[in-house]
Design a protein around this motif. Structure first.
Motif, mmCIF file in Angstrom:
data_model
loop_
_atom_site.group_PDB
_atom_site.id
_atom_site.type_symbol
_atom_site.label_atom_id
_atom_site.label_comp_id
_atom_site.label_asym_id
_atom_site.label_seq_id
_atom_site.Cartn_x
_atom_site.Cartn_y
_atom_site.Cartn_z
ATOM 1 N N UNK A 138 2.284 9.470 4.307
ATOM 2 C CA UNK A 138 2.859 9.612 5.643
ATOM 3 C C UNK A 138 1.988 8.364 6.831
ATOM 4 N N UNK A 139 0.500 8.487 6.668
ATOM 5 C CA UNK A 139 -0.135 7.553 7.252
ATOM 6 C C UNK A 139 0.034 6.000 6.773
ATOM 7 N N UNK A 140 0.454 5.795 5.505
ATOM 8 C CA UNK A 140 0.791 4.371 5.102
ATOM 9 C C UNK A 140 2.057 4.018 5.593
ATOM 10 N N UNK A 141 3.088 5.056 5.592
ATOM 11 C CA UNK A 141 4.530 4.696 6.257
ATOM 12 C C UNK A 141 4.539 4.548 7.786
ATOM 13 N N UNK B 299 5.774 1.129 9.823
ATOM 14 C CA UNK B 299 6.547 0.892 10.547
ATOM 15 C C UNK B 299 5.946 0.172 11.813
ATOM 16 N N UNK B 300 4.711 0.316 11.894
ATOM 17 C CA UNK B 300 4.068 -0.332 13.207
ATOM 18 C C UNK B 300 4.080 -2.146 12.910
ATOM 19 N N UNK C 162 1.023 -1.213 -0.060
ATOM 20 C CA UNK C 162 0.082 0.138 -0.112
ATOM 21 C C UNK C 162 0.885 1.403 -0.044
ATOM 22 N N UNK C 163 1.818 1.356 0.646
ATOM 23 C CA UNK C 163 2.816 2.448 0.847
ATOM 24 C C UNK C 163 3.529 2.745 -0.752
ATOM 25 N N UNK C 164 4.082 1.627 -0.958
ATOM 26 C CA UNK C 164 4.821 1.989 -2.613
ATOM 27 C C UNK C 164 3.606 2.302 -3.544
#
Length: 74
Positions: free
Chosen positions: A52-55, A59-60, A37-39
């Motif tokens: 930023x939310x996806x990042x 991380x979590x 999703x981030x990519x």
């Protein structure tokens, strides 16, 4: 905005031991989904707050995989 790219295969097994293997596998699957999703958001040029939310989710998910792997080795 919809994500149209294919998600990576989720058959990766990064964890050992049977007792907590299912929980670890689920954490790895969540990590793969978060990474994907981030990519995709980054590649589509999504708004910075969405990226930023996806990042943060990524991380979590990384932290959860690390915790699950530590639990299996201790």
């Amino acid at each position: 905005m919809t994500l149209t790219a294919h998600r990576p295969r989720q058959e990766a097994r990064l964890c050992r031991e049977d007792g907590a293997r299912d929980a670890c596998d689920e954490a790895v699957k969540a990590l793969l989904r978060a990474w994907h999703d981030y990519e995709v958001l980054k590649a589509l040029g999504a708004p910075l707050d969405a990226v930023s939310a996806a990042h943060g989710t990524l991380q979590r998910a990384r932290g959860e995989v690390a915790r699950r792997r530590l639990a299996l080795t201790s």
